[in-house]
Write a protein that holds these residues in place. Structure first.
Motif, mmCIF file in Angstrom:
data_model
loop_
_atom_site.group_PDB
_atom_site.id
_atom_site.type_symbol
_atom_site.label_atom_id
_atom_site.label_comp_id
_atom_site.label_asym_id
_atom_site.label_seq_id
_atom_site.Cartn_x
_atom_site.Cartn_y
_atom_site.Cartn_z
ATOM 1 N N LYS A 123 -36.148 19.415 37.248
ATOM 2 C CA LYS A 123 -36.746 20.195 38.592
ATOM 3 C C LYS A 123 -36.347 21.688 38.197
ATOM 4 N N GLN A 124 -35.287 22.146 37.694
ATOM 5 C CA GLN A 124 -34.909 23.514 37.431
ATOM 6 C C GLN A 124 -35.704 24.000 36.427
ATOM 7 N N HIS A 125 -36.075 23.208 35.211
ATOM 8 C CA HIS A 125 -37.052 23.523 34.017
ATOM 9 C C HIS A 125 -38.549 23.936 34.626
ATOM 10 N N LEU A 126 -39.004 23.126 35.430
ATOM 11 C CA LEU A 126 -40.324 23.608 36.157
ATOM 12 C C LEU A 126 -40.404 25.051 36.690
ATOM 13 N N ASN A 127 -39.782 25.528 37.275
ATOM 14 C CA ASN A 127 -39.344 26.787 37.964
ATOM 15 C C ASN A 127 -39.484 27.840 36.792
ATOM 16 N N LYS A 135 -48.661 18.488 39.333
ATOM 17 C CA LYS A 135 -49.673 19.339 39.970
ATOM 18 C C LYS A 135 -49.041 20.445 40.876
ATOM 19 N N LYS A 136 -48.024 20.130 41.212
ATOM 20 C CA LYS A 136 -47.099 21.244 42.127
ATOM 21 C C LYS A 136 -45.896 21.567 41.442
ATOM 22 N N GLY A 137 -45.703 21.158 40.317
ATOM 23 C CA GLY A 137 -44.504 21.382 39.615
ATOM 24 C C GLY A 137 -42.914 21.029 40.379
ATOM 25 N N GLU A 138 -43.119 19.869 40.881
ATOM 26 C CA GLU A 138 -41.695 19.474 41.688
ATOM 27 C C GLU A 138 -41.147 17.940 40.979
ATOM 28 N N VAL A 139 -40.011 17.833 41.260
ATOM 29 C CA VAL A 139 -39.532 16.623 40.833
ATOM 30 C C VAL A 139 -38.609 16.150 42.039
ATOM 31 N N LYS A 140 -38.806 14.925 42.545
ATOM 32 C CA LYS A 140 -37.848 14.628 43.596
ATOM 33 C C LYS A 140 -37.900 13.097 43.646
ATOM 34 N N LYS A 141 -36.739 12.551 44.362
ATOM 35 C CA LYS A 141 -36.123 11.459 44.371
ATOM 36 C C LYS A 141 -37.181 10.615 45.522
ATOM 37 N N GLY A 142 -37.660 9.548 45.136
ATOM 38 C CA GLY A 142 -38.467 8.779 46.168
ATOM 39 C C GLY A 142 -40.030 8.747 45.637
ATOM 40 N N ALA A 143 -40.862 7.820 46.364
ATOM 41 C CA ALA A 143 -42.074 7.401 45.866
ATOM 42 C C ALA A 143 -43.031 8.522 46.172
ATOM 43 N N TYR A 144 -44.228 8.683 45.539
ATOM 44 C CA TYR A 144 -45.076 9.726 45.597
ATOM 45 C C TYR A 144 -45.639 9.587 47.110
ATOM 46 N N GLU A 145 -45.810 10.535 47.866
ATOM 47 C CA GLU A 145 -46.361 10.264 49.308
ATOM 48 C C GLU A 145 -47.852 10.899 49.363
ATOM 49 N N GLY A 146 -48.422 11.421 48.540
ATOM 50 C CA GLY A 146 -49.534 11.988 48.528
ATOM 51 C C GLY A 146 -50.642 11.089 47.916
ATOM 52 N N GLY A 147 -50.414 9.752 48.254
ATOM 53 C CA GLY A 147 -51.428 8.777 47.809
ATOM 54 C C GLY A 147 -50.783 7.988 46.664
ATOM 55 N N ALA A 168 -53.432 9.527 31.557
ATOM 56 C CA ALA A 168 -52.364 10.246 32.346
ATOM 57 C C ALA A 168 -50.895 9.679 31.555
ATOM 58 N N ALA A 169 -50.790 8.394 31.165
ATOM 59 C CA ALA A 169 -49.632 7.733 30.481
ATOM 60 C C ALA A 169 -49.589 8.526 29.124
ATOM 61 N N THR A 170 -50.743 8.836 28.459
ATOM 62 C CA THR A 170 -50.630 9.152 27.120
ATOM 63 C C THR A 170 -49.957 10.794 27.158
ATOM 64 N N LYS A 171 -50.045 11.444 28.149
ATOM 65 C CA LYS A 171 -49.476 12.779 28.165
ATOM 66 C C LYS A 171 -47.889 12.845 28.472
ATOM 67 N N PHE A 172 -47.345 11.552 28.630
ATOM 68 C CA PHE A 172 -46.069 11.544 28.738
ATOM 69 C C PHE A 172 -45.325 11.567 27.718
ATOM 70 N N THR A 173 -44.781 12.738 27.093
ATOM 71 C CA THR A 173 -44.028 12.747 25.989
ATOM 72 C C THR A 173 -42.927 13.514 26.213
ATOM 73 N N PRO A 174 -41.777 13.399 24.950
ATOM 74 C CA PRO A 174 -40.732 14.093 25.181
ATOM 75 C C PRO A 174 -40.727 15.610 25.528
ATOM 76 N N ASP A 175 -42.064 16.064 24.975
ATOM 77 C CA ASP A 175 -42.500 17.418 25.222
ATOM 78 C C ASP A 175 -42.235 18.071 26.741
ATOM 79 N N ILE A 176 -42.340 17.240 27.371
ATOM 80 C CA ILE A 176 -42.645 17.736 28.852
ATOM 81 C C ILE A 176 -41.107 17.843 29.524
ATOM 82 N N PHE A 177 -40.083 17.484 28.721
ATOM 83 C CA PHE A 177 -38.795 17.382 29.123
ATOM 84 C C PHE A 177 -38.065 18.790 28.649
ATOM 85 N N PRO A 178 -37.064 19.259 29.413
ATOM 86 C CA PRO A 178 -36.401 20.595 28.658
ATOM 87 C C PRO A 178 -35.618 20.233 27.762
#
Length: 166
Positions: free
Chosen positions: A59-63, A99-111, A151-161
């Motif tokens: 969450k901090q890293h995305l800022n 899309k927004k650069g957010e990390v939150k606890k809970g299910a996605y509410e935008g669809g 979308a799943a193929t872009k989930f790599t360790p590179d996205i994490f700080p």
């Protein structure tokens, strides 16, 4: 020469793993103590997941500028279901919205999230730290995927700080 004042080198520990464990207040430099504390922690509530601290750092890293570049590169919404022991039981749900650069606890509410991943806590941490390849984790059954495979193929360790940025 290893000194007792330098715990990063004690017992051949990797400094990255030690840094993460310190941040999670789980750092134990003796293998026996580490196994006992990990087993005891897993018996507790979901509030004590190791991945919770990683997602807070995310969450901090995305800022940051590096995080904003990742947001532009990925552009997907991931729902992460993390179970303490077994996939599908007592899962804690997080949403990483690239899309927004957010990390939150809970299910996605935008669809509906672009991809939904299910992990054991320990496997998620391994993937986030780059110790386990996500494709190998999927083939071994350590990670379950629902939704868009592109979308799943872009989930790599590179996205994490990286640990050095923590």
């Amino acid at each position: 020469m290893t000194s007792d004042k330098n715990p990063e080198k004690k017992n051949g520990r990797c400094w990255k793993a030690c840094l993460i464990r310190r941040h999670l207040k789980l750092c134990s430099h003796l293998v026996g103590e580490e196994k006992q504390s990990t087993q005891g922690r897993r018996m507790g509530s979901n509030d004590e997941l190791m991945s919770e601290a990683l997602l807070e750092l995310m969450k901090q890293h995305l800022n940051t500028d590096a995080g904003k570049a990742i947001v532009e590169k990925i552009g997907f919404v991931y729902q992460i279901n993390i179970a303490p022991k077994k996939i599908g039981f007592d899962e804690v749900i997080y949403t990483i919205d690239f899309k927004k650069g957010e990390v939150k606890k809970g299910a996605y509410e935008g669809g509906k999230a672009d991809a939904i991943f299910s992990f054991k806590d320990e496997d998620f941490v391994k993937i986030a730290l780059g110790k386990m390849n996500p494709q190998i984790a999927f083939m071994r059954g350590a990670m379950k995927i629902k939704g868009s495979l592109s979308a799943a193929t872009k989930f790599t360790p590179d996205i994490f700080p990286k640990p050095s940025k923590m």
